[in-house]
Scaffold this active site. Structure first.
Site, PDB file in Angstrom:
ATOM      1  N   ASP A 149       1.509   3.281  14.388  1.00  0.00           N
ATOM      2  CA  ASP A 149       2.856   3.684  14.798  1.00  0.00           C
ATOM      3  C   ASP A 149       2.845   5.082  15.419  1.00  0.00           C
ATOM      4  O   ASP A 149       2.002   5.917  15.086  1.00  0.00           O
ATOM      5  CB  ASP A 149       3.796   3.646  13.585  1.00  0.00           C
ATOM      6  CG  ASP A 149       5.258   3.590  13.983  1.00  0.00           C
ATOM      7  OD1 ASP A 149       5.557   3.425  15.189  1.00  0.00           O
ATOM      8  OD2 ASP A 149       6.118   3.711  13.091  1.00  0.00           O
TER       9      ASP A 149
ATOM     10  N   ASN B 132       9.805  -6.280  17.429  1.00  0.00           N
ATOM     11  CA  ASN B 132       9.518  -5.541  18.669  1.00  0.00           C
ATOM     12  C   ASN B 132       9.978  -6.290  19.924  1.00  0.00           C
ATOM     13  O   ASN B 132      10.095  -5.687  20.989  1.00  0.00           O
ATOM     14  CB  ASN B 132       8.027  -5.200  18.792  1.00  0.00           C
ATOM     15  CG  ASN B 132       7.562  -4.121  17.825  1.00  0.00           C
ATOM     16  OD1 ASN B 132       6.397  -4.120  17.401  1.00  0.00           O
ATOM     17  ND2 ASN B 132       8.440  -3.197  17.464  1.00  0.00           N
TER      18      ASN B 132
HETATM   19  C1  IPE Z   1       5.907  -1.454  13.267  1.00  0.00           C
HETATM   20  O1  IPE Z   1       6.255  -0.366  14.064  1.00  0.00           O
HETATM   21  C2  IPE Z   1       5.277  -2.513  14.101  1.00  0.00           C
HETATM   22  C3  IPE Z   1       4.004  -2.153  14.706  1.00  0.00           C
HETATM   23  C4  IPE Z   1       3.283  -1.100  14.457  1.00  0.00           C
HETATM   24  C5  IPE Z   1       3.489  -3.098  15.645  1.00  0.00           C
HETATM   25  P1  IPE Z   1       7.756  -0.152  14.571  1.00  0.00           P
HETATM   26  O2  IPE Z   1       7.741   1.150  15.275  1.00  0.00           O
HETATM   27  O3  IPE Z   1       8.222  -1.321  15.315  1.00  0.00           O
HETATM   28  O4  IPE Z   1       8.530  -0.049  13.188  1.00  0.00           O
HETATM   29  P2  IPE Z   1      10.028   0.382  12.843  1.00  0.00           P
HETATM   30  O5  IPE Z   1      10.936  -0.597  13.496  1.00  0.00           O
HETATM   31  O6  IPE Z   1      10.227   1.767  13.326  1.00  0.00           O
HETATM   32  O7  IPE Z   1      10.086   0.312  11.347  1.00  0.00           O
HETATM   33  C1  IPE Z   2       3.650   1.642  17.758  1.00  0.00           C
HETATM   34  O1  IPE Z   2       4.235   2.733  18.390  1.00  0.00           O
HETATM   35  C2  IPE Z   2       3.337   0.522  18.710  1.00  0.00           C
HETATM   36  C3  IPE Z   2       4.252  -0.640  18.617  1.00  0.00           C
HETATM   37  C4  IPE Z   2       5.181  -0.806  17.725  1.00  0.00           C
HETATM   38  C5  IPE Z   2       4.085  -1.683  19.601  1.00  0.00           C
HETATM   39  P1  IPE Z   2       5.780   2.797  18.715  1.00  0.00           P
HETATM   40  O2  IPE Z   2       6.005   2.241  20.062  1.00  0.00           O
HETATM   41  O3  IPE Z   2       6.568   2.183  17.622  1.00  0.00           O
HETATM   42  O4  IPE Z   2       6.006   4.353  18.735  1.00  0.00           O
HETATM   43  P2  IPE Z   2       7.290   5.133  18.198  1.00  0.00           P
HETATM   44  O5  IPE Z   2       7.479   4.731  16.763  1.00  0.00           O
HETATM   45  O6  IPE Z   2       8.442   4.730  19.055  1.00  0.00           O
HETATM   46  O7  IPE Z   2       6.912   6.558  18.334  1.00  0.00           O
HETATM   47 MG    MG Z   3       7.407   2.912  15.939  1.00  0.00          MG
END
Ligand code: IPE
Ligand code: IPE
Ligand code: MG
Length: 251
Positions: A18, A66
């Site tokens: 993340d 997502n």
């Molecule tokens: C969790 O990350 C899913 C992945 C790392 C693929 P998100 O960034 O989507 O999680 P939330 O929604 O902030 O909890």
């Molecule tokens: C994790 O990084 C990757 C996916 C969830 C696909 P994020 O895209 O969630 O990054 P933040 O949380 O917005 O910084």
């Molecule tokens: Mg994230």
């Protein structure tokens, strides 16, 4: 770097990768640049885990939730995923790594599924680390699908309700055949599970770091694993029982 005990590494390491978007936005870059940099961290972690002899590595790459992101980001992530799999399959062969996917694959674009199938088939005979990608994965969806399939098998007379136990239930999950994760790392400072492996994480040791995924280095991985090795996994027992002094209880 802190020394690691090779005999006390997690058998199964799971990671919620993340912070890609925030990493990019803090640098005035587009979010997708963060995902591209995140893919470089994936390469490093896969290589290190395999070198260390970790048997199972599971990466949360794209959640069921997502899909609600802007269409442009979803598209870019799918393109990046395809590119990553294509580029890395040769390396997986060299390193004897086997690909596995959990999640709702029917929601993925056809071309992504084709690329995944090729990579899964090509690496299916590999006997080293199992690299599981969680794609379009949501644990509640997985659990409810498992319940639905169980109910169908009961209706079809293949199973009686009395025969359902933990092991039987587990065999209906996407992760059937994988051991539960011993250790979960989540980067970017968020302290939540976000619908990842809810059943399987029952006794997993959890580790949260403020570092965003693109900034997660070998050093950070070793720091996390050293922290894992400092934990006492009691599984409901007392500390004395674990150290063999269980009979001297002063209960
Ligand atoms: C969790 O990350 C899913 C992945 C790392 C693929 P998100 O960034 O989507 O999680 P939330 O929604 O902030 O909890
Ligand atoms: C994790 O990084 C990757 C996916 C969830 C696909 P994020 O895209 O969630 O990054 P933040 O949380 O917005 O910084
Ligand atoms: Mg994230």
């Amino acid at each position: 770097m802190e020394p690691l005990d090779p005999n006390r590494l997690p058998v199964h390491l799971a990671v919620i990768m993340d912070g890609n978007g925030r990493w990019a936005q803090q640098r005035m870059l587009r979010r997708i640049v963060g995902h591209q940099r995140g893919a470089e961290t994936v390469k490093m972690v896969v290589e290190q885990a395999s070198l260390l002899g970790i048997r199972y590595l599971t990466l949360f790459a794209f959640s069921s939730e997502n899909w609600s992101r802007p269409a442009m980001e979803v598209r870019a992530l799918m393109t990046l995923l395809k590119k990553y799999i294509r580029q890395e399959t040769a390396r997986m062969m060299r390193k004897n790594i086997r690909y596995n996917v959990i999640g709702n694959r029917s929601d993925l674009p056809d071309d992504v599924n084709e690329t995944l199938n090729e990579a899964i088939n090509k690496t299916s005979g590999n006997t080293g680390m199992v690299l599981t990608l969680a794609l379009s994965y949501g644990s509640r969806q997985e659990l409810s699908m498992a319940a639905a399939r169980l109910a169908q098998d009961v209706l079809a007379g293949k199973l009686t309700p009395e025969a359902i136990n933990i092991d039987v239930f587990e065999s209906y999950l996407d992760t059937g055949g994988l051991p539960d994760p011993d250790f979960l790392i989540r980067t970017s400072g968020e302290m939540r599970i976000s619908n990842f492996l809810l059943w399987q994480l029952a006794y997993t040791e959890l580790y949260f770091t403020e570092i965003n995924w693109p900034d997660f280095t070998i050093n950070e991985l070793h720091k996390a694993l050293a922290d894992y090795q400092s934990r006492e996994r009691r599984f409901g027992r007392t500390s004395d029982q674990l150290s063999g002094r269980g009979d001297l209880s002063n209960a």
